[in-house]
Motif scaffolding. Sequence first.
Motif, PDB file in Angstrom:
ATOM      1  N   ILE A 127       6.001 -40.136  17.446  1.00  0.00           N
ATOM      2  CA  ILE A 127       6.506 -41.353  16.800  1.00  0.00           C
ATOM      3  C   ILE A 127       7.491 -41.017  15.688  1.00  0.00           C
ATOM      4  N   VAL A 128       7.112 -40.101  14.818  1.00  0.00           N
ATOM      5  CA  VAL A 128       7.934 -39.790  13.649  1.00  0.00           C
ATOM      6  C   VAL A 128       9.227 -39.084  14.038  1.00  0.00           C
ATOM      7  N   PHE A 129       9.133 -38.117  14.927  1.00  0.00           N
ATOM      8  CA  PHE A 129      10.293 -37.280  15.187  1.00  0.00           C
ATOM      9  C   PHE A 129      11.189 -37.778  16.318  1.00  0.00           C
ATOM     10  N   PHE A 130      10.631 -38.571  17.246  1.00  0.00           N
ATOM     11  CA  PHE A 130      11.418 -38.877  18.432  1.00  0.00           C
ATOM     12  C   PHE A 130      11.426 -40.337  18.875  1.00  0.00           C
ATOM     13  N   PHE A 131      10.271 -41.023  18.929  1.00  0.00           N
ATOM     14  CA  PHE A 131      10.264 -42.348  19.568  1.00  0.00           C
ATOM     15  C   PHE A 131       9.116 -43.203  19.049  1.00  0.00           C
ATOM     16  N   SER A 132       9.450 -44.331  18.431  1.00  0.00           N
ATOM     17  CA  SER A 132       8.426 -45.202  17.853  1.00  0.00           C
ATOM     18  C   SER A 132       7.630 -45.955  18.914  1.00  0.00           C
TER      19      SER A 132
END
Length: 382
Positions: free
Chosen positions: A103-108
């Motif tokens: 979620i944080v680095f790539f995709f919510s």
Amino acid sequence: MTSQPAVASVPRIAALDVLRGFALGGILMVNITVMSNPSGFAAGPAHTFLVAFFFDKFYVLFSFLFGYSLTMQFRSAERDGADPRARTVRRCLALMAVGLLHIVFFFSGDVLFGYGLLGLILLSMSRLRPKRAVVIAAATYGLFVLAMTAISLLSPSEASGSIADPERALARMRTGWLDAASYRWDTFSDRIGAFLLFGFLNVLPLFLVGFAAGKTRLLERPERYLPLLPKIQWIGFGIAAPLALLAAVVDSPYLAGPSALLAPLLATAYAATILRLMHHYSWVTNTFAPAGKIAATNYIAQSVITSIIFTGYGLALVGRLPDWQVLTLAITIYAAQLAISRLWVRHHRYGPVEWVLRRATYGRPQNRPARHRLHDEPHAGS
């Protein structure tokens, strides 16, 4: 010289791997719409096509397969003489941790965090008999349809999933790594309540159906499911598909409830088609099963690749590509994943993410080389 005893496991099921590998393509087609633009695709042919035949269809398959895989993990633990509940808790916590990083680095729009959390709820229901599980799933999904209908009537913008400030979202995604990460976390945290409610009413029932199918070993007995597949295809393609297309053309949030009823029917028809093809053509298994074996790795990799393409710590193309060009990009990425997965599984038993999950689940390293046939591998369902 003595070797460390291997973890006992149940044989892999080709149908699970094939369906999982097939679903990865549909997942990417949906996810890339918001990866390429936080507002999604604009109204037009591409948007209509995806809403009718992709949106809310492929997570149905993934959720069903997750529930099915849980029963196989139970069987594996029983063969090891281990506590299946403790193993499942460790695996679910690992999924949640990987999901939060995703979620944080790539995709919510990550699903792994939710799968881990809902997996713990499913674990508490693991003693249910298959028929009882299906009844509870139907009742819970019915509540979801009613909830979507109520939301569409009371708050159409919420049902449509539109964002409040699209220009600001685009700017934050283009600026750089920290701002993009902050935007993703804000998006996730702002919607956590709806996310959990959606998961409980919509995804958990699909887990339960997969769990019931796994308890009866449905996909391990082709003679039981093959006669059903033509009828499933007729219902899905003959009834659900035309109605789904009509709903997509109308494109009204007031149809959110009825559309929720059509999605599982069409998703099941897709699965039925792939299963029938699998039993007639070996290329279907050879094409999709390798990607399905390392589905978690491929799922994360899709986000990594699209983040590099669209966000500010890559090419910053978010909101700058035509919709059909974005779909062509998705097809290209997926085709590359199918080819690379086939090469990977010739030399490795697990993908990197699968290895991490297994390490967290079993608490000891798993042998990486794969010198065995596809159908004889241990099951490592995501």
